[in-house]
Enzyme design. Structure first.
Site, short mmCIF file in Angstrom:
data_model
loop_
_atom_site.label_atom_id
_atom_site.label_comp_id
_atom_site.label_asym_id
_atom_site.label_seq_id
_atom_site.Cartn_x
_atom_site.Cartn_y
_atom_site.Cartn_z
N ASP A 139 9.53 56.07 -31.10
CA ASP A 139 10.70 56.60 -30.41
C ASP A 139 11.30 57.70 -31.28
O ASP A 139 10.74 58.03 -32.33
CB ASP A 139 11.72 55.47 -30.12
CG ASP A 139 12.44 55.69 -28.79
OD1 ASP A 139 13.04 56.76 -28.63
OD2 ASP A 139 12.38 54.80 -27.92
N HIS A 187 11.36 60.93 -25.90
CA HIS A 187 11.53 59.98 -27.02
C HIS A 187 10.53 60.28 -28.13
O HIS A 187 9.86 59.38 -28.66
CB HIS A 187 11.40 58.54 -26.53
CG HIS A 187 12.59 58.09 -25.72
ND1 HIS A 187 13.83 57.86 -26.27
CD2 HIS A 187 12.72 57.85 -24.39
CE1 HIS A 187 14.68 57.48 -25.33
NE2 HIS A 187 14.05 57.48 -24.17
N GLU A 227 13.10 58.87 -19.48
CA GLU A 227 14.16 59.67 -20.10
C GLU A 227 13.62 60.91 -20.82
O GLU A 227 13.83 61.08 -22.02
CB GLU A 227 14.96 58.79 -21.07
CG GLU A 227 15.65 57.65 -20.35
CD GLU A 227 16.42 56.73 -21.28
OE1 GLU A 227 17.47 56.22 -20.86
OE2 GLU A 227 15.99 56.50 -22.43
C1 ACM Z 1 14.45 52.68 -20.82
O1 ACM Z 1 15.34 51.83 -20.93
N1 ACM Z 1 14.68 53.92 -21.17
C2 ACM Z 1 13.14 52.34 -20.32
#
Ligand code: ACM
Length: 507
Positions: A172, A245, A308
């Protein structure tokens, strides 16, 4: 009735009781021997008995592999005055019979040291099988690293609850946690950040702790976790996040970003605009990493994130815009879809299956993808109706980084939200919008431990338990047998077991 969690499908009480004595033995065929040894290992610390394993029949406790037992993970368990029989068509089934058997003894069987008691079990017959094939728990080890010893303890606790997919969130923005032999800077640089935020993430001028944070798993250690899971019938599914991420990876290899800016491993929480660029060298870089990942993790399912991913940098990048034009792709969402599609083709060609969060629906879902529906169930419903497999992971109630009590001021800092024990217990993974045929695409469900606010093993245990005990009944037990009051009664015994296993559950 028993105090087994998750509640078995059928339990029939009989007269009498079995008492385990020091002169008992465990009988097993060669094929069941590994499970017999595991059972002996579970019983040994508290009883002090070194139960011998005898080849074939005639054991006081008898393990039998029988193909006539229907269901890959099903088992039968019968207890008479003089013997205990565990039968299943697979080692997994025998393992689940063993987990139930452990919970039939007095709870002190979970003690790490010898206990002086009568090891009695009421006579009974159990027939049991899981409702769902995918019974998962996710652990984010990027936001805070987690020592290998805890990863194993987490898998042990999953196995006790008959969960079978460990979703290991390894990368991440805030840390890359898996060694790559080809790209060593991913951990040399990407596994370390200079400090961590204090307090909640939504601050204009955050304070930092001034303590460098990091860590990673070598490939040898990752293989050790895979093997540890395998012995406990828990598949370890890795997640390598893309195209968002990605900042920890970009701190190590800025050429795979969009701006050329020199980045550090991120020291904030939230969604980040620094994402992988969509160009061919980046796709090949990530496929190289996946090649290493596939050698470590035999899991059929490989998670590539997909959630995201802000499109700002792609919109502003001349190279990304040229790429879109060359590929005749209409917008940035379709470009992400192309990106994920390339990973899908890559994984499919290697006999694996791609899993992504529900954002992979935007811009068109790639052919073989399995969807994790986290922004509610809508994405999962769309995907299942389109014939894709789905794992239900809606934020409410499967995100265990959310508070578990209304009295938030009395709880340790959490990200927000509210998922109480009762909310978790009441969860139904099959949405009413699906027909029976469509519902078959719902493989199951899993709980999420995002770890911005869970820096220690103790804190993970606090957030996980007892909610994970409730969740185990959601994915294992018959829908018709679910009863919250009955669960709470059984939970009293489960909490005694968790005490003995030194789990810091929420009281
Ligand atoms: C997430 O909670 N961004 C999968």
């Amino acid at each position: 009735m028993t105090t087994i969690i998750p509640q078995p499908t059928h339990v029939k009480s009989l007269e009498g009781q079995f008492v385990l004595l020091e002169n008992a033995s465990i009988g097993a065929s060669t094929a069941a021997r590994a499970k017999a040894e595991q059972l002996a290992g579970f019983l040994r610390p508290a009883t002090g008995y070194a139960l011998p394993i005898i080849e074939g029949g005639g054991g006081t406790i008898q393990l039998e592999l029988n193909p006539k037992i229907e269901g890959a993970e099903a088992y039968e368990l019968s207890v008479s005055n003089s013997s205990i029989n565990l039968t299943a068509s697979s080692e997994a089934g025998l393992f689940y019979a063993i987990q139930s058997l452990r919970q039939l003894f007095p709870t002190s069987i979970f003690s790490h040291s010898r206990v002086d008691t009568v090891w009695s079990i009421p006579c009974l017959e159990i027939g049991d099988a899981p409702r769902f094939a995918w019974r998962g728990a996710h652990l984010d080890v990027s936001r805070h690293f987690m020592p290998l010893t805890f990863v194993k303890k987490f898998i042990d606790l999953m196995a006790l609850h008959k969960l079978n997919v460990f979703h290991w969130h390894l990368t991440d923005d805030q840390g890359w946690r898996l060694e790559s032999l080809k790209y060593p800077r991913l951990t040399e640089v990407g596994a370390w950040r200079k400090h961590t935020m204090i307090g909640h993430g939504h601050q204009e001028n955050p304070k930092f702790d001034g303590v460098p944070h990091g860590g990673f798993y070598t490939q040898t250690e990752a293989r050790e976790v895979v093997a540890y899971g395998l012995e406990r019938h828990v598949t370890v599914m890795p997640e390598i996040e893309m195209p968002g991420h990605a900042q920890a990876a970009l701190a190590a290899y800025p050429e795979f970003g969009n701006t050329g800016e020199k980045l550090e491993v991120w020291d904030r929480w939230g969604v980040n605009e620094n994402v992988f660029n969509p160009l061919e060298p980046t796709i090949l870089f990530l496929q190289d990493i996946l090649t290493e990942v596939l050698e470590i993790f035999p899991s059929q399912y490989i998670h590539v994130g997909g959630d995201e991913c802000p499109k700002t940098q792609w919109e502003q990048s001349a190279a990304a815009q040229v790429r879109m034009k060359d590929l005749e792709i209409g917008d940035e969402h379709a470009l992400q879809s192309y990106f994920i599609g390339r990973m899908d083709k890559f994984l499919t060609a290697k006999g694996r299956r791609l899993v992504g969060w529900d954002e992979i629906l935007e811009g068109g879902l790639t052919q073989n993808a399995t969807v994790m529906s986290w922004r509610g169930e809508a994405g999962g419903i769309v995907a299942a109706k389109a014939g894709h497999d789905v794992v239900m992971t809606p934020e409410y109630p499967t995100y265990f980084d959310h508070y578990q009590s209304q009295n938030k001021e009395l709880e340790p800092l959490a990200i927000g939200g509210l998922n109480t024990l009762e909310h978790v217990y009441a969860y139904e993974p099959i949405p009413p919008q699906l027909t029976e045929l469509e519902a078959r695409h719902v493989l199951g469900s899993q709980v999420q431990h995002w770890r911005e606010y869970m820096s220690t093993p103790e804190q993970v245990e606090y957030m996980a338990f007892p909610r994970l005990s409730a969740f185990s009944e959601v994915v294992w037990s018959d829908k018709t047998s679910r009863n919250y009051d009955g669960f709470l009664e059984r939970l009293t015994s489960q909490l005694e077991r968790l005490d003995l296993l030194k789990v810091n559950y929420r009281k």
